[in-house]
Design a protein around this motif. Structure first.
Motif, short mmCIF file in Angstrom:
data_model
loop_
_atom_site.label_atom_id
_atom_site.label_comp_id
_atom_site.label_asym_id
_atom_site.label_seq_id
_atom_site.Cartn_x
_atom_site.Cartn_y
_atom_site.Cartn_z
N CYS A 55 2.69 1.60 -3.48
CA CYS A 55 1.73 1.97 -4.54
C CYS A 55 1.24 3.40 -4.34
O CYS A 55 1.02 4.13 -5.31
CB CYS A 55 0.56 1.00 -4.59
N GLY A 56 1.09 3.81 -3.07
CA GLY A 56 0.67 5.18 -2.78
C GLY A 56 1.69 6.18 -3.30
O GLY A 56 1.34 7.24 -3.83
N ALA A 99 -4.67 -1.16 -3.74
CA ALA A 99 -3.63 -0.16 -3.43
C ALA A 99 -3.31 0.73 -4.63
O ALA A 99 -2.85 1.85 -4.46
CB ALA A 99 -2.35 -0.89 -2.97
N LYS A 123 2.12 5.16 -7.58
CA LYS A 123 0.91 5.24 -8.42
C LYS A 123 1.07 4.46 -9.74
O LYS A 123 1.00 5.04 -10.83
CB LYS A 123 0.53 6.69 -8.68
N TYR A 170 0.84 -1.22 0.00
CA TYR A 170 0.00 0.00 0.00
C TYR A 170 0.87 1.25 0.00
O TYR A 170 0.60 2.22 -0.71
CB TYR A 170 -0.95 -0.01 1.20
N THR A 171 1.95 1.23 0.79
CA THR A 171 2.82 2.42 0.88
C THR A 171 3.50 2.66 -0.48
O THR A 171 3.48 3.78 -1.00
CB THR A 171 3.91 2.20 1.96
#
Ligand SMILES: C[S@@+](CC[C@H](N)C(=O)[O-])C[C@H]1O[C@@H](n2cnc3c(N)ncnc32)[C@H](O)[C@@H]1O
Length: 188
Positions: free
Chosen positions: A25-26, A50, A29, A22-23
């Motif tokens: 991909c955040g 994510a 992007k 998640y981190t």
């Protein structure tokens, strides 16, 4: 899904690894993600949530896992963005076209170098390569952790893979003690 995986002994990413996905991909992007080793689709679904703009291609050799993954992906509402390909990654990868923002390697532990080499044509200077379970229960670091003969070969190959990632001047790699060890690499 996590409960099902634990009950049926399907190895899936750890919760720490899930947070890392998640981190990353955040920050990154990603729009195209390639995964090697789908199992029941847990990590592919994580990437799907994510990275809401990403198209995900994931490869799995076990037919039963492919069916289960497709069902889980459909239930998660992600079937339009996640394509599960059934087959051996070493046979499928030569036909995979285009560049990927993230390549996630999480299949046969003794074959990471082969998978990496077959994916090189799909990497650019922006590609993040995430190799999961590279510490393989400590075996590549300390032979006394090797419990069975088969693991000796896997451990040696993983050690060679880690040396390649850290010594090849084309790549920059960091090894994180998350889950069973994860290597983050990119083309310099
Ligand atoms: C650790 S599991 C993947 C877990 C999944 N990434 C997750 O976290 O939800 C590894 C999977 O790779 C598959 N696999 C092993 N060798 C493979 C190969 N050569 N090609 C494709 N899949 C393979 C196995 O059948 C298994 O389902």
């Amino acid at each position: 899904m996590r409960e099902f995986a634990e009950r049926t002994l399907v190895p899936i990413i750890t919760r720490d690894m899930e947070r890392l996905i998640y981190t990353l991909c955040g920050i990154k992007k990603p729009r195209r993600i390639l995964e090697i080793g789908t199992a029941i689709g847990y990590s592919a679904i994580c990437y799907g949530f994510a990275a809401p703009e990403a198209e995900i291609t994931t490869i799995e050799v076990r037919e039963r896992s492919v069916y289960k993954a497709r069902a889980n992906i459909e239930e998660a509402g992600l079937k339009d963005r996640i394509n599960v390909i059934h087959g051996k990654a070493e046979e499928i990868l030569p036909d995979i076209e285009g560049y990927f923002d993230i390549i996630f390697i999480d299949a046969a532990k003794g074959q990471y170098r082969k998978f990496f080499d077959l994916c090189e044509k799909n990497m650019t200077h922006d590609t993040l390569i995430i190799s999961d379970n590279v510490l393989y229960k400590g075996m590549p670091c300390d032979d006394s952790f090797i419990d069975e003969r088969r693991n000796k070969t896997i451990s040696r190959r993983m050690k060679d893979y880690l040396s390649f990632l850290s010594e090849d001047p084309r790549f920059e790699t960091s090894l994180l003690a998350i889950g069973d060890g994860v290597a983050l690499s990119y083309f310099k």
